[in-house]
Design a protein around this motif. Structure first.
Motif, PDB file in Angstrom:
ATOM      1  N   PHE A  79      73.847  27.510  17.287  1.00  0.00           N
ATOM      2  CA  PHE A  79      73.357  28.807  16.832  1.00  0.00           C
ATOM      3  C   PHE A  79      71.837  28.828  16.720  1.00  0.00           C
ATOM      4  CE2 PHE A  79      72.150  31.825  13.533  1.00  0.00           C
ATOM      5  CZ  PHE A  79      72.704  32.982  14.060  1.00  0.00           C
ATOM      6  N   MET A  80      71.265  27.756  16.198  1.00  0.00           N
ATOM      7  CA  MET A  80      69.817  27.720  16.051  1.00  0.00           C
ATOM      8  C   MET A  80      69.114  27.713  17.402  1.00  0.00           C
ATOM      9  SD  MET A  80      69.006  27.887  12.932  1.00  0.00           S
ATOM     10  CE  MET A  80      69.887  27.845  11.417  1.00  0.00           C
ATOM     11  N   PHE A  81      69.693  27.018  18.381  1.00  0.00           N
ATOM     12  CA  PHE A  81      69.098  27.044  19.715  1.00  0.00           C
ATOM     13  C   PHE A  81      69.182  28.427  20.335  1.00  0.00           C
ATOM     14  CE2 PHE A  81      69.210  22.335  20.325  1.00  0.00           C
ATOM     15  CZ  PHE A  81      67.881  22.227  20.698  1.00  0.00           C
ATOM     16  N   ILE A  82      70.289  29.133  20.095  1.00  0.00           N
ATOM     17  CA  ILE A  82      70.452  30.466  20.678  1.00  0.00           C
ATOM     18  C   ILE A  82      69.527  31.471  20.004  1.00  0.00           C
ATOM     19  CG2 ILE A  82      72.056  32.403  20.892  1.00  0.00           C
ATOM     20  CD1 ILE A  82      74.268  30.334  21.328  1.00  0.00           C
ATOM     21  N   VAL A  83      69.457  31.472  18.684  1.00  0.00           N
ATOM     22  CA  VAL A  83      68.686  32.481  17.964  1.00  0.00           C
ATOM     23  C   VAL A  83      67.197  32.154  17.922  1.00  0.00           C
ATOM     24  CG1 VAL A  83      68.338  33.559  15.713  1.00  0.00           C
ATOM     25  CG2 VAL A  83      70.623  33.219  16.580  1.00  0.00           C
ATOM     26  N   ILE A  84      66.858  30.941  17.546  1.00  0.00           N
ATOM     27  CA  ILE A  84      65.451  30.589  17.340  1.00  0.00           C
ATOM     28  C   ILE A  84      64.816  30.028  18.606  1.00  0.00           C
ATOM     29  CG2 ILE A  84      63.895  29.116  16.045  1.00  0.00           C
ATOM     30  CD1 ILE A  84      65.793  29.296  13.723  1.00  0.00           C
ATOM     31  N   GLY A  85      65.524  29.215  19.318  1.00  0.00           N
ATOM     32  CA  GLY A  85      64.951  28.554  20.478  1.00  0.00           C
ATOM     33  C   GLY A  85      64.665  27.098  20.146  1.00  0.00           C
ATOM     34  N   ALA A  86      63.953  26.458  21.019  1.00  0.00           N
ATOM     35  CA  ALA A  86      63.691  25.019  20.863  1.00  0.00           C
ATOM     36  C   ALA A  86      62.434  24.778  20.035  1.00  0.00           C
ATOM     37  CB  ALA A  86      63.579  24.365  22.219  1.00  0.00           C
ATOM     38  N   GLU A  87      62.431  25.217  18.804  1.00  0.00           N
ATOM     39  CA  GLU A  87      61.318  24.953  17.897  1.00  0.00           C
ATOM     40  C   GLU A  87      61.648  23.726  17.061  1.00  0.00           C
ATOM     41  OE1 GLU A  87      60.037  28.194  15.515  1.00  0.00           O
ATOM     42  OE2 GLU A  87      60.294  29.630  17.145  1.00  0.00           O
ATOM     43  N   PRO A  88      60.652  22.907  16.759  1.00  0.00           N
ATOM     44  CA  PRO A  88      60.943  21.684  15.985  1.00  0.00           C
ATOM     45  C   PRO A  88      61.306  21.945  14.528  1.00  0.00           C
ATOM     46  CG  PRO A  88      58.600  21.847  16.483  1.00  0.00           C
ATOM     47  CD  PRO A  88      59.265  22.962  17.194  1.00  0.00           C
ATOM     48  N   THR A  89      60.940  23.100  13.981  1.00  0.00           N
ATOM     49  CA  THR A  89      61.218  23.358  12.564  1.00  0.00           C
ATOM     50  C   THR A  89      62.652  23.771  12.297  1.00  0.00           C
ATOM     51  OG1 THR A  89      60.476  25.632  12.821  1.00  0.00           O
ATOM     52  CG2 THR A  89      58.839  24.032  12.118  1.00  0.00           C
ATOM     53  N   PHE A  90      63.417  24.109  13.318  1.00  0.00           N
ATOM     54  CA  PHE A  90      64.777  24.580  13.060  1.00  0.00           C
ATOM     55  C   PHE A  90      65.700  23.445  12.639  1.00  0.00           C
ATOM     56  CE2 PHE A  90      65.593  23.135  17.317  1.00  0.00           C
ATOM     57  CZ  PHE A  90      66.925  22.844  17.329  1.00  0.00           C
ATOM     58  N   PHE A  91      65.317  22.194  12.870  1.00  0.00           N
ATOM     59  CA  PHE A  91      66.153  21.073  12.432  1.00  0.00           C
ATOM     60  C   PHE A  91      66.264  21.010  10.911  1.00  0.00           C
ATOM     61  CE2 PHE A  91      65.141  19.386  16.704  1.00  0.00           C
ATOM     62  CZ  PHE A  91      66.443  19.246  17.136  1.00  0.00           C
ATOM     63  N   ILE A  92      65.276  21.562  10.211  1.00  0.00           N
ATOM     64  CA  ILE A  92      65.365  21.623   8.752  1.00  0.00           C
ATOM     65  C   ILE A  92      66.548  22.501   8.350  1.00  0.00           C
ATOM     66  CG2 ILE A  92      64.188  22.459   6.670  1.00  0.00           C
ATOM     67  CD1 ILE A  92      61.542  21.773   8.143  1.00  0.00           C
ATOM     68  N   TRP A  93      66.709  23.636   9.042  1.00  0.00           N
ATOM     69  CA  TRP A  93      67.821  24.529   8.725  1.00  0.00           C
ATOM     70  C   TRP A  93      69.158  23.924   9.116  1.00  0.00           C
ATOM     71  CZ3 TRP A  93      66.905  27.946   5.333  1.00  0.00           C
ATOM     72  CH2 TRP A  93      65.633  28.459   5.212  1.00  0.00           C
ATOM     73  N   VAL A  94      69.189  23.202  10.214  1.00  0.00           N
ATOM     74  CA  VAL A  94      70.430  22.524  10.615  1.00  0.00           C
ATOM     75  C   VAL A  94      70.804  21.487   9.562  1.00  0.00           C
ATOM     76  CG1 VAL A  94      71.443  21.000  12.348  1.00  0.00           C
ATOM     77  CG2 VAL A  94      70.079  22.954  13.066  1.00  0.00           C
ATOM     78  N   ALA A  95      69.813  20.748   9.055  1.00  0.00           N
ATOM     79  CA  ALA A  95      70.077  19.760   8.003  1.00  0.00           C
ATOM     80  C   ALA A  95      70.541  20.437   6.719  1.00  0.00           C
ATOM     81  CB  ALA A  95      68.824  18.936   7.748  1.00  0.00           C
ATOM     82  N   MET A  96      69.967  21.600   6.406  1.00  0.00           N
ATOM     83  CA  MET A  96      70.399  22.311   5.196  1.00  0.00           C
ATOM     84  C   MET A  96      71.830  22.822   5.313  1.00  0.00           C
ATOM     85  SD  MET A  96      66.980  24.364   4.076  1.00  0.00           S
ATOM     86  CE  MET A  96      67.787  25.211   2.759  1.00  0.00           C
ATOM     87  N   MET A  97      72.205  23.330   6.485  1.00  0.00           N
ATOM     88  CA  MET A  97      73.581  23.800   6.680  1.00  0.00           C
ATOM     89  C   MET A  97      74.563  22.631   6.588  1.00  0.00           C
ATOM     90  SD  MET A  97      72.822  26.903   7.293  1.00  0.00           S
ATOM     91  CE  MET A  97      71.332  27.672   7.861  1.00  0.00           C
ATOM     92  N   THR A  98      74.205  21.533   7.230  1.00  0.00           N
ATOM     93  CA  THR A  98      75.068  20.358   7.206  1.00  0.00           C
ATOM     94  C   THR A  98      75.165  19.783   5.797  1.00  0.00           C
ATOM     95  OG1 THR A  98      74.356  19.913   9.457  1.00  0.00           O
ATOM     96  CG2 THR A  98      75.485  18.139   8.320  1.00  0.00           C
TER      97      THR A  98
END
Length: 119
Positions: A79-98
């Motif tokens: 979802f983060m790749f589809i909505v945000i794209g390949a930005e390095p900061t989106f891994f923070i949100w992936v870690a928060m969801m997980t």
């Protein structure tokens, strides 16, 4: 006792364009609906709440905490790749969801095992 009839008529939902975004407005209340559907709202509010609930449901379905954590990690990554794209900061949100999914699953497991032992 006689029931009164309600004569409120809902007006059509119309759309208009502001300088910054398109808005759907219900003529009765004049409330802009589209900010609730923006990616920021989805990422900040909806997805953490959904991953928390998926952690609880995942424990009851699979009887293991880590299964739903892996599923939420993969889904949030996609979802983060589809909505945000390949930005390095989106891994923070992936870690928060997980992390949210793991915490809720662990809490559910602890409460469930404690309740089974107690009764």
């Amino acid at each position: 006792m006689r029931m009164k009839r309600c004569n409120i008529k809902m007006k059509k939902i119309t759309s208009y364009q502001t300088k910054s975004r398109n808005c759907l407005v219900l003529k009765l209340g004049g409330v802009c609906i589209s900010p609730l559907l923006s990616p920021a709202y989805i990422i900040l509010i909806f997805l953490p709440a959904a991953s928390f609930l998926l952690g609880i449901l995942g424990y009851f379905i699979f009887k293991k905490v880590w299964m739903m954590v892996v599923i939420v990690f993969i889904l949030s990554l996609i979802f983060m790749f589809i909505v945000i794209g390949a930005e390095p900061t989106f891994f923070i949100w992936v870690a928060m969801m997980t992390g949210s999914c793991f915490v809720s699953g662990s809490i559910t497991k602890t409460i469930w095992t404690f309740a089974k032992r107690k009764y």
